[in-house]
Enzyme design. Sequence first.
Site, PDB file in Angstrom:
ATOM      1  N   GLN A  88     -56.687  11.459 -45.687  1.00  0.00           N
ATOM      2  CA  GLN A  88     -57.856  12.266 -45.341  1.00  0.00           C
ATOM      3  C   GLN A  88     -57.572  13.739 -45.661  1.00  0.00           C
ATOM      4  O   GLN A  88     -58.460  14.566 -45.621  1.00  0.00           O
ATOM      5  CB  GLN A  88     -58.163  12.118 -43.846  1.00  0.00           C
ATOM      6  N   HIS A 106     -61.128  12.406 -48.947  1.00  0.00           N
ATOM      7  CA  HIS A 106     -61.937  13.574 -48.549  1.00  0.00           C
ATOM      8  C   HIS A 106     -61.854  14.711 -49.564  1.00  0.00           C
ATOM      9  O   HIS A 106     -62.215  15.850 -49.263  1.00  0.00           O
ATOM     10  CB  HIS A 106     -61.501  14.089 -47.171  1.00  0.00           C
ATOM     11  N   CYS A 114     -69.227  20.439 -59.186  1.00  0.00           N
ATOM     12  CA  CYS A 114     -70.460  21.168 -59.501  1.00  0.00           C
ATOM     13  C   CYS A 114     -71.605  20.622 -58.667  1.00  0.00           C
ATOM     14  O   CYS A 114     -71.901  19.412 -58.724  1.00  0.00           O
ATOM     15  CB  CYS A 114     -70.803  21.043 -60.986  1.00  0.00           C
ATOM     16  N   CYS A 117     -74.400  19.351 -61.421  1.00  0.00           N
ATOM     17  CA  CYS A 117     -74.250  18.168 -62.299  1.00  0.00           C
ATOM     18  C   CYS A 117     -73.156  17.210 -61.828  1.00  0.00           C
ATOM     19  O   CYS A 117     -72.873  16.224 -62.522  1.00  0.00           O
ATOM     20  CB  CYS A 117     -73.959  18.628 -63.729  1.00  0.00           C
ATOM     21  N   CYS A 136     -71.830  22.193 -67.190  1.00  0.00           N
ATOM     22  CA  CYS A 136     -73.252  22.548 -67.358  1.00  0.00           C
ATOM     23  C   CYS A 136     -73.471  24.065 -67.336  1.00  0.00           C
ATOM     24  O   CYS A 136     -74.611  24.517 -67.485  1.00  0.00           O
ATOM     25  CB  CYS A 136     -74.086  21.887 -66.256  1.00  0.00           C
TER      26      CYS A 136
HETATM   27  N1  APR Z   1     -46.819  14.921 -35.887  1.00  0.00           N
HETATM   28  C1  APR Z   1     -47.641  13.828 -35.735  1.00  0.00           C
HETATM   29  N2  APR Z   1     -48.942  13.916 -35.352  1.00  0.00           N
HETATM   30  C2  APR Z   1     -49.409  15.153 -35.096  1.00  0.00           C
HETATM   31  C3  APR Z   1     -48.614  16.322 -35.213  1.00  0.00           C
HETATM   32  C4  APR Z   1     -47.255  16.161 -35.630  1.00  0.00           C
HETATM   33  N3  APR Z   1     -46.445  17.200 -35.773  1.00  0.00           N
HETATM   34  N4  APR Z   1     -49.371  17.411 -34.851  1.00  0.00           N
HETATM   35  C5  APR Z   1     -50.592  16.921 -34.527  1.00  0.00           C
HETATM   36  N5  APR Z   1     -50.615  15.568 -34.655  1.00  0.00           N
HETATM   37  C6  APR Z   1     -51.733  14.647 -34.413  1.00  0.00           C
HETATM   38  C7  APR Z   1     -52.643  15.064 -33.284  1.00  0.00           C
HETATM   39  O1  APR Z   1     -52.192  14.531 -32.066  1.00  0.00           O
HETATM   40  C8  APR Z   1     -53.990  14.483 -33.698  1.00  0.00           C
HETATM   41  O2  APR Z   1     -54.154  13.186 -33.163  1.00  0.00           O
HETATM   42  O3  APR Z   1     -52.526  14.663 -35.564  1.00  0.00           O
HETATM   43  C9  APR Z   1     -53.883  14.383 -35.219  1.00  0.00           C
HETATM   44  C10 APR Z   1     -54.768  15.355 -35.993  1.00  0.00           C
HETATM   45  O4  APR Z   1     -56.094  15.027 -35.718  1.00  0.00           O
HETATM   46  P1  APR Z   1     -57.301  15.878 -36.341  1.00  0.00           P
HETATM   47  O5  APR Z   1     -57.038  17.308 -36.170  1.00  0.00           O
HETATM   48  O6  APR Z   1     -58.545  15.310 -35.759  1.00  0.00           O
HETATM   49  O7  APR Z   1     -57.199  15.594 -37.906  1.00  0.00           O
HETATM   50  P2  APR Z   1     -57.648  14.287 -38.711  1.00  0.00           P
HETATM   51  O8  APR Z   1     -57.570  13.074 -37.885  1.00  0.00           O
HETATM   52  O9  APR Z   1     -56.886  14.280 -39.981  1.00  0.00           O
HETATM   53  O10 APR Z   1     -59.186  14.626 -39.030  1.00  0.00           O
HETATM   54  C11 APR Z   1     -59.930  13.716 -39.783  1.00  0.00           C
HETATM   55  O11 APR Z   1     -61.830  15.163 -39.805  1.00  0.00           O
HETATM   56  O12 APR Z   1     -62.399  17.345 -39.786  1.00  0.00           O
HETATM   57  C12 APR Z   1     -62.421  16.219 -40.554  1.00  0.00           C
HETATM   58  O13 APR Z   1     -62.379  15.908 -42.898  1.00  0.00           O
HETATM   59  C13 APR Z   1     -61.617  16.373 -41.828  1.00  0.00           C
HETATM   60  O14 APR Z   1     -59.981  14.876 -42.805  1.00  0.00           O
HETATM   61  C14 APR Z   1     -60.427  15.451 -41.601  1.00  0.00           C
HETATM   62  C15 APR Z   1     -60.965  14.428 -40.630  1.00  0.00           C
END
Ligand code: APR
Length: 231
Positions: A88, A106, A114, A117, A136
């Site tokens: 992600q 993602h 773009c 296009c 384009c």
């Molecule tokens: N090691 C392991 N896990 C960790 C660490 C670490 N050092 N630090 C944080 N985390 C965990 C947190 O506990 C949390 O559960 O990583 C997770 C991050 O979660 P989010 O911030 O929600 O990120 P993510 O799950 O990747 O988000 C998904 O949401 O905002 C959109 O498109 C964006 O790709 C993203 C998607």
Amino acid sequence: MSKIVILTGAGISAESGLGTFRDENGLWAQHRIEDVATPEGFARNPDLVHSFYNARRHQSSAAQPNAAHMALAQLQAQHPGEVVIVTQNVDGLHEKGGASNVWHMHGILDGALCAACSHRWHAAEDMHRGTLCPSCQMPAARPDIVWFGEMPYDMEQIYAQLAGADLFASIGTSSQVYPAAAFVHEAQAAGAHTVELNLEPSSMVSSFAETRFGPATVIVPRWVNEVIGQP
Ligand code: APR
């Protein structure tokens, strides 16, 4: 020869200095999703959106892969079966860490799309509202990031990978965003063993057969060593 499919989220890059989204002081605590991560926000204020992603692109290009990224590349190199990484994340740290077969569902920070296009190209430099599409020639370049309300990339291929998984691991994600959050169910339906590796239990923790909690740079190398049978 088992097939391993790995889903990663922002948590795997946290120890490389890249902020996560939903943790305290995370990106969504500092910026409104509606403003910087929706097509409507981009239409309303492209300058704000470009400056947000330009700053993230700088950070990401300066960041280095950590022990968790490296361990997954080692798993790919040493496991006799296929190891697929579906991320992600929009940083290039998996590839910088030596991994291949990485699906960026993602999008990617050093890419442009773009809005006129749909042409996609590699773009590591700053973008702004006048940036032209090389195809384009319209001033319609936007970050090649999948925003809320948009369809993630390569979903058909990703579901095909999950359908063939023997082992599914979810690393560093809060499992709050779909469709990625439901991948564990796809893998389970395919008969895969499922494991969650995260700092804390995610929203989907009860769906996993196995869980491991701690910093990615500690728990991921340990898990990889077990999978490849190294002490
Ligand atoms: N090691 C392991 N896990 C960790 C660490 C670490 N050092 N630090 C944080 N985390 C965990 C947190 O506990 C949390 O559960 O990583 C997770 C991050 O979660 P989010 O911030 O929600 O990120 P993510 O799950 O990747 O988000 C998904 O949401 O905002 C959109 O498109 C964006 O790709 C993203 C998607």
